[in-house]
Design a protein around this motif. Sequence first.
Motif, mmCIF file in Angstrom:
data_model
loop_
_atom_site.group_PDB
_atom_site.id
_atom_site.type_symbol
_atom_site.label_atom_id
_atom_site.label_comp_id
_atom_site.label_asym_id
_atom_site.label_seq_id
_atom_site.Cartn_x
_atom_site.Cartn_y
_atom_site.Cartn_z
ATOM 1 N N LYS A 127 76.349 -34.356 15.522
ATOM 2 C CA LYS A 127 74.956 -33.919 15.493
ATOM 3 C C LYS A 127 74.045 -34.975 16.124
ATOM 4 O O LYS A 127 73.123 -34.661 16.879
ATOM 5 C CB LYS A 127 74.524 -33.636 14.055
ATOM 6 C CG LYS A 127 73.126 -33.054 13.941
ATOM 7 C CD LYS A 127 72.780 -32.721 12.492
ATOM 8 C CE LYS A 127 71.376 -32.135 12.399
ATOM 9 N NZ LYS A 127 71.007 -31.820 10.993
ATOM 10 N N GLU A 190 68.164 -26.460 16.861
ATOM 11 C CA GLU A 190 68.289 -25.228 16.090
ATOM 12 C C GLU A 190 69.384 -24.317 16.645
ATOM 13 O O GLU A 190 70.015 -23.568 15.897
ATOM 14 C CB GLU A 190 66.952 -24.492 16.047
ATOM 15 C CG GLU A 190 65.920 -25.145 15.138
ATOM 16 C CD GLU A 190 66.366 -25.170 13.676
ATOM 17 O OE1 GLU A 190 66.302 -24.114 13.020
ATOM 18 O OE2 GLU A 190 66.799 -26.246 13.206
ATOM 19 N N ARG A 193 72.442 -25.540 15.015
ATOM 20 C CA ARG A 193 72.500 -25.031 13.635
ATOM 21 C C ARG A 193 72.945 -23.571 13.630
ATOM 22 O O ARG A 193 73.749 -23.167 12.787
ATOM 23 C CB ARG A 193 71.129 -25.182 12.953
ATOM 24 C CG ARG A 193 71.101 -24.667 11.515
ATOM 25 C CD ARG A 193 69.868 -25.146 10.782
ATOM 26 N NE ARG A 193 68.679 -24.416 11.118
ATOM 27 C CZ ARG A 193 68.226 -23.362 10.429
ATOM 28 N NH1 ARG A 193 68.888 -22.901 9.376
ATOM 29 N NH2 ARG A 193 67.108 -22.765 10.782
ATOM 30 N N ASN A 196 76.649 -23.256 13.963
ATOM 31 C CA ASN A 196 77.385 -23.685 12.768
ATOM 32 C C ASN A 196 77.216 -22.737 11.586
ATOM 33 O O ASN A 196 78.128 -22.615 10.759
ATOM 34 C CB ASN A 196 76.931 -25.095 12.358
ATOM 35 C CG ASN A 196 77.596 -26.186 13.169
ATOM 36 O OD1 ASN A 196 78.753 -26.518 12.943
ATOM 37 N ND2 ASN A 196 76.866 -26.725 14.129
ATOM 38 N N GLU A 197 76.072 -22.079 11.496
ATOM 39 C CA GLU A 197 75.760 -21.320 10.285
ATOM 40 C C GLU A 197 75.912 -19.807 10.410
ATOM 41 O O GLU A 197 76.092 -19.111 9.402
ATOM 42 C CB GLU A 197 74.326 -21.637 9.828
ATOM 43 C CG GLU A 197 74.125 -23.074 9.407
ATOM 44 C CD GLU A 197 72.709 -23.350 8.908
ATOM 45 O OE1 GLU A 197 71.928 -22.376 8.760
ATOM 46 O OE2 GLU A 197 72.387 -24.525 8.670
#
Length: 228
Positions: A127, A190, A193, A196-197
């Motif tokens: 990250k 973002e 993110r 990953n999410e």
Amino acid sequence: MRPDRKIGSSNPMSIKANDVDLFHSASNKALMQMLGQIDEMFDNYANEKTNMIEAAGIEELCSDLKMRADDVRMLMLAWKMKGKKQGLITQDEWRRGMKALEATSLEKLEKALPGLEREVRRPLIFKDFYAFAFQYNLTEELQRTLDIYNVCLLLKIVLRSQFRPQVDSFIHFLQIQKEYMVLTLDQWMEFYRFCNEISFPELDQYDEKLAWPLLIDSFVEWLRQNNN
């Protein structure tokens, strides 16, 4: 009457102090030897006038390492050096990176690259590296955004190996949409993110009511329209 201590008798405390001094002396000597070898490597690629490794030197380094200039490992090296300016490597940056990698020769640097790649691939460290990649490509003073063309190139280098379907779709979306000409660091982070999410291509967990940037909302809307 207790006899006086004999002259020349051993003093354990002084022996320990001497040992510490010898240790520091040997450590300093080893460190200076290491820095000398690292500086010798630096001199092989640096411009004598500027005392920096510039574009030509970086190209030569890539050739010696048998890798392309756009190889992600070159960006990883810049991250390890905490590089400040793309296309330039200062002597302090070079020393910092080579010392951390314990690379005192080209051969040792080559051998250190797989370990560096494993280090960067760890999620928390990646990250930080991902954020660095964006900031390192801000080449102008006070620049805060990156144009879509370079964002797409950078995504292919940095993230595509981990999230190929998401990256390919996002690049396609960026290239055909007309609203965004540049991306900010926040938008860049973002998207990571999102990868990953959010399950892909199902997008089941995606909730527009949550704090996603409008760019990501638009991307998801485009995906859903094209999947229906």
